[in-house]
Write a protein that holds these residues in place. Structure first.
Motif, PDB file in Angstrom:
ATOM      1  N   ALA A 214       3.930 -12.898   6.311  1.00  0.00           N
ATOM      2  CA  ALA A 214       4.317 -12.064   7.200  1.00  0.00           C
ATOM      3  C   ALA A 214       4.114 -10.514   7.115  1.00  0.00           C
ATOM      4  N   VAL A 215       4.085  -9.904   6.005  1.00  0.00           N
ATOM      5  CA  VAL A 215       3.623  -8.518   5.663  1.00  0.00           C
ATOM      6  C   VAL A 215       2.166  -8.324   6.170  1.00  0.00           C
ATOM      7  N   ARG A 216       1.191  -9.268   5.729  1.00  0.00           N
ATOM      8  CA  ARG A 216       0.028  -9.088   6.097  1.00  0.00           C
ATOM      9  C   ARG A 216      -0.324  -9.393   7.538  1.00  0.00           C
ATOM     10  N   ALA A 217       0.482 -10.103   8.222  1.00  0.00           N
ATOM     11  CA  ALA A 217       0.457 -10.100   9.771  1.00  0.00           C
ATOM     12  C   ALA A 217       1.034  -8.678  10.380  1.00  0.00           C
ATOM     13  N   ILE A 218       1.640  -7.918   9.713  1.00  0.00           N
ATOM     14  CA  ILE A 218       1.740  -6.615  10.155  1.00  0.00           C
ATOM     15  C   ILE A 218       0.766  -5.529   9.953  1.00  0.00           C
ATOM     16  N   VAL A 219       0.462  -5.407   8.698  1.00  0.00           N
ATOM     17  CA  VAL A 219      -0.597  -4.593   8.074  1.00  0.00           C
ATOM     18  C   VAL A 219      -1.532  -5.401   7.447  1.00  0.00           C
ATOM     19  N   PRO A 220      -2.527  -5.867   8.018  1.00  0.00           N
ATOM     20  CA  PRO A 220      -3.573  -6.749   7.557  1.00  0.00           C
ATOM     21  C   PRO A 220      -4.222  -6.097   6.329  1.00  0.00           C
ATOM     22  N   ASP A 221      -4.382  -4.873   6.179  1.00  0.00           N
ATOM     23  CA  ASP A 221      -5.071  -4.340   4.880  1.00  0.00           C
ATOM     24  C   ASP A 221      -4.182  -3.977   3.657  1.00  0.00           C
ATOM     25  N   GLY A 222      -2.851  -4.526   4.016  1.00  0.00           N
ATOM     26  CA  GLY A 222      -1.842  -4.590   2.782  1.00  0.00           C
ATOM     27  C   GLY A 222      -1.120  -3.082   2.694  1.00  0.00           C
ATOM     28  N   VAL A 223      -0.256  -3.161   1.626  1.00  0.00           N
ATOM     29  CA  VAL A 223       0.669  -2.152   1.381  1.00  0.00           C
ATOM     30  C   VAL A 223       0.119  -1.221   0.243  1.00  0.00           C
ATOM     31  N   ASP A 224       0.520   0.177   0.434  1.00  0.00           N
ATOM     32  CA  ASP A 224       0.200   1.106  -0.797  1.00  0.00           C
ATOM     33  C   ASP A 224       1.091   0.884  -2.021  1.00  0.00           C
ATOM     34  N   LEU A 225       2.295   0.608  -1.681  1.00  0.00           N
ATOM     35  CA  LEU A 225       3.379   1.068  -2.433  1.00  0.00           C
ATOM     36  C   LEU A 225       4.472  -0.176  -2.162  1.00  0.00           C
ATOM     37  N   VAL A 226       5.037  -0.666  -3.357  1.00  0.00           N
ATOM     38  CA  VAL A 226       6.077  -1.603  -3.369  1.00  0.00           C
ATOM     39  C   VAL A 226       7.319  -1.048  -4.241  1.00  0.00           C
ATOM     40  N   VAL A 227       8.370  -0.788  -3.347  1.00  0.00           N
ATOM     41  CA  VAL A 227       9.643  -0.221  -3.941  1.00  0.00           C
ATOM     42  C   VAL A 227      10.514  -1.452  -4.421  1.00  0.00           C
ATOM     43  N   GLU A 228      10.383  -2.115  -5.625  1.00  0.00           N
ATOM     44  CA  GLU A 228      10.838  -3.498  -6.043  1.00  0.00           C
ATOM     45  C   GLU A 228      12.109  -3.353  -6.986  1.00  0.00           C
ATOM     46  N   VAL A 229      13.116  -4.291  -6.142  1.00  0.00           N
ATOM     47  CA  VAL A 229      14.466  -4.479  -6.638  1.00  0.00           C
ATOM     48  C   VAL A 229      14.603  -6.000  -7.472  1.00  0.00           C
ATOM     49  N   ALA A 230      13.565  -6.757  -7.363  1.00  0.00           N
ATOM     50  CA  ALA A 230      13.615  -8.019  -7.768  1.00  0.00           C
ATOM     51  C   ALA A 230      12.217  -8.469  -8.354  1.00  0.00           C
ATOM     52  N   ALA A 231      11.738  -8.018  -9.667  1.00  0.00           N
ATOM     53  CA  ALA A 231      10.447  -8.098 -10.113  1.00  0.00           C
ATOM     54  C   ALA A 231      10.178  -9.352 -10.301  1.00  0.00           C
ATOM     55  N   GLY A 232      11.034 -10.226 -10.764  1.00  0.00           N
ATOM     56  CA  GLY A 232      10.388 -11.544 -11.162  1.00  0.00           C
ATOM     57  C   GLY A 232      10.300 -12.408  -9.872  1.00  0.00           C
ATOM     58  N   ALA A 233      11.290 -12.244  -9.166  1.00  0.00           N
ATOM     59  CA  ALA A 233      11.169 -13.069  -7.880  1.00  0.00           C
ATOM     60  C   ALA A 233      10.128 -12.896  -6.784  1.00  0.00           C
ATOM     61  N   ASN A 234       9.818 -11.641  -7.039  1.00  0.00           N
ATOM     62  CA  ASN A 234       8.532 -11.170  -5.990  1.00  0.00           C
ATOM     63  C   ASN A 234       7.126 -10.799  -6.561  1.00  0.00           C
ATOM     64  N   ALA A 235       7.248 -11.231  -7.656  1.00  0.00           N
ATOM     65  CA  ALA A 235       5.784 -10.861  -8.527  1.00  0.00           C
ATOM     66  C   ALA A 235       4.475 -11.417  -7.633  1.00  0.00           C
ATOM     67  N   ALA A 236       4.711 -12.593  -7.072  1.00  0.00           N
ATOM     68  CA  ALA A 236       3.466 -13.175  -6.458  1.00  0.00           C
ATOM     69  C   ALA A 236       3.481 -12.748  -5.083  1.00  0.00           C
ATOM     70  N   THR A 237       4.751 -12.570  -4.426  1.00  0.00           N
ATOM     71  CA  THR A 237       4.453 -11.871  -3.050  1.00  0.00           C
ATOM     72  C   THR A 237       3.897 -10.450  -3.117  1.00  0.00           C
ATOM     73  N   ASN A 238       4.171  -9.528  -4.188  1.00  0.00           N
ATOM     74  CA  ASN A 238       3.614  -8.238  -4.338  1.00  0.00           C
ATOM     75  C   ASN A 238       2.044  -8.475  -4.524  1.00  0.00           C
ATOM     76  N   ALA A 239       1.415  -9.235  -5.436  1.00  0.00           N
ATOM     77  CA  ALA A 239       0.152  -9.338  -5.746  1.00  0.00           C
ATOM     78  C   ALA A 239      -0.499  -9.875  -4.335  1.00  0.00           C
ATOM     79  N   GLY A 240       0.118 -10.599  -3.401  1.00  0.00           N
ATOM     80  CA  GLY A 240      -0.281 -10.976  -2.071  1.00  0.00           C
ATOM     81  C   GLY A 240      -0.527  -9.975  -1.055  1.00  0.00           C
ATOM     82  N   VAL A 241       0.393  -8.865  -1.441  1.00  0.00           N
ATOM     83  CA  VAL A 241       0.266  -7.843  -0.180  1.00  0.00           C
ATOM     84  C   VAL A 241      -0.133  -6.256  -0.511  1.00  0.00           C
ATOM     85  N   LEU A 242      -0.057  -6.312  -1.863  1.00  0.00           N
ATOM     86  CA  LEU A 242      -0.791  -4.874  -2.323  1.00  0.00           C
ATOM     87  C   LEU A 242      -2.248  -4.743  -2.173  1.00  0.00           C
ATOM     88  N   LYS A 243      -2.493  -3.589  -1.786  1.00  0.00           N
ATOM     89  CA  LYS A 243      -3.986  -2.839  -1.487  1.00  0.00           C
ATOM     90  C   LYS A 243      -4.624  -2.873  -2.952  1.00  0.00           C
TER      91      LYS A 243
END
Length: 342
Positions: A214-243
């Motif tokens: 869903a994030v890549r659909a909005i910004v195909p190139d990915g995101v520059d910075l993630v402000v993270e509150v649930a590091a464990g739950a979102n580790a795979a997601t962050n790797a999938g969206v980060l530039k």
């Protein structure tokens, strides 16, 4: 004076209302007549025996607050009796200086003048949440160290948990600084709050949703910075969206899911993983953050209330135990304790 204290760690029931003598400021300190005390997750965690707890010491809870200076110690410059101010980390390494009392004494570097037009509720709400958000937004390798209009122009910021106090501050500060802001939330109600805070895009998680897609659909190139509150739950997601060369700024691990990294994925991105805890970041950075926060407040870019995406829950001083329980139970928004009339 009336004060909330505890002399043992444990559940919110260890907090009790008592009388304490009004303290006197020493050199480099000011005394604050507290009007509003803010409650953050760090407060109940400290009370429970976590980071910052001092066993066997009578402690007054709560790091953030606002009020009026009514006495100054020797060597204090830039602040005067009668100034409306906000304070953060009032009780760090000073267990008796928490803001859940009618008067407290704190070192001058922890005190910031409240901008004209800003209320005491806002002053008590910004400290740790906005300070954490500021730190998270200023740790990228090629990013700014200060925030202001234009500082994040051209950047994409993903804020996990956009309806929480830190998430709300991160959305507002990032938007003020010129970033494109995407927030993730767990419900439609929280989506409405994140939108009110200023998020350009909101993504629902849970129920099998593919957040990264869903994030890549909005910004195909990915995101520059993630402000993270649930590091464990979102580790795979962050790797999938980060530039490549992107940053994940981690200030919590809500849900306590183990933080298992795909090292190859993060290494391939040349990603930066930056942990954020204000207690040890250094007062030079905290002073800078406070100045930027005040600039945002003065510009009307950092607000509280439902129309700003941050619900506010009020308690009286003798309801401090209930206020702590509300935060511990995950109340959406900001919990404030009214200590005295303005």
């Amino acid at each position: 004076m009336k004060a909330i204290v505890h002399d043992q760690s444990g559940a919110a029931d260890v907090l009790r209302l008592t009388e304490r003598p009004v303290p006197e400021p020493g050199p480099g300190e000011v005394r604050l007549r507290v009007v509003v005390s803010g409650v953050n997750p760090t407060d109940w965690k400290t009370r429970s025996g976590g980071f910052g707890a001092v066993p066997g010491t009578e402690a007054v809870p709560n790091q953030d607050g606002s009020g009026v200076i009514d006495a100054v110690g020797d060597g204090v410059g830039g602040l005067a009796v009668g100034d409306r101010v906000w304070v953060t980390q009032a009780a760090y390494q000073r267990p008796g200086s928490g803001t859940a009392q009618e008067y407290t004494v704190v070192p001058v570097e922890r005190v910031f003048v409240l901008p004209d037009g800003a209320g005491f509720d806002l002053g008590a709400a910004v400290g740790i949440p906005a300070g954490t958000a500021h730190r998270a937004l200023t740790v990228a390798e090629d990013g700014p160290t200060r925030l202001g209009p234009g500082a994040l122009d051209g950047r994409v910021v993903l804020v996990a948990g956009g309806a929480g106090a830190v998430g709300n501050a991160a959305i507002q500060l990032a938007r003020w600084a010129g970033a494109t802001v995407i927030a993730t939330v767990s419900s439609d109600a929280k989506a409405a709050l994140a939108t009110s805070a200023g998020a350009h895009h909101v993504v629902r998680y849970g129920g099998g949703a593919d957040v990264a897609a869903a994030v890549r659909a909005i910004v195909p190139d990915g995101v520059d910075l993630v402000v993270e509150v649930a590091a464990g739950a979102n580790a795979a997601t962050n790797a999938g969206v980060l530039k490549p060369r992107g940053t994940v700024a981690i200030y919590a691990n809500n849900g306590d899911q183990p933080f298992d990294l795909d090292v190859r994925a993060y290494m391939g991105l040349n990603a930066r993983l930056q942990f954020v805890l204000l207690y040890t970041v250094g007062w030079d950075k905290l002073r800078a953050a406070g100045d930027d926060i005040n600039a945002a407040v003065a510009a009307g870019a950092l607000r509280i209330g439902e129309d700003a995406g941050l619900l506010v829950h009020h308690f009286a001083l003798d309801q401090t135990s209930a206020a702590h329980r509300a935060v511990e139970d995950g109340a959406t928004g900001k919990v404030l304790i009214t200590v005295a009339d303005a």
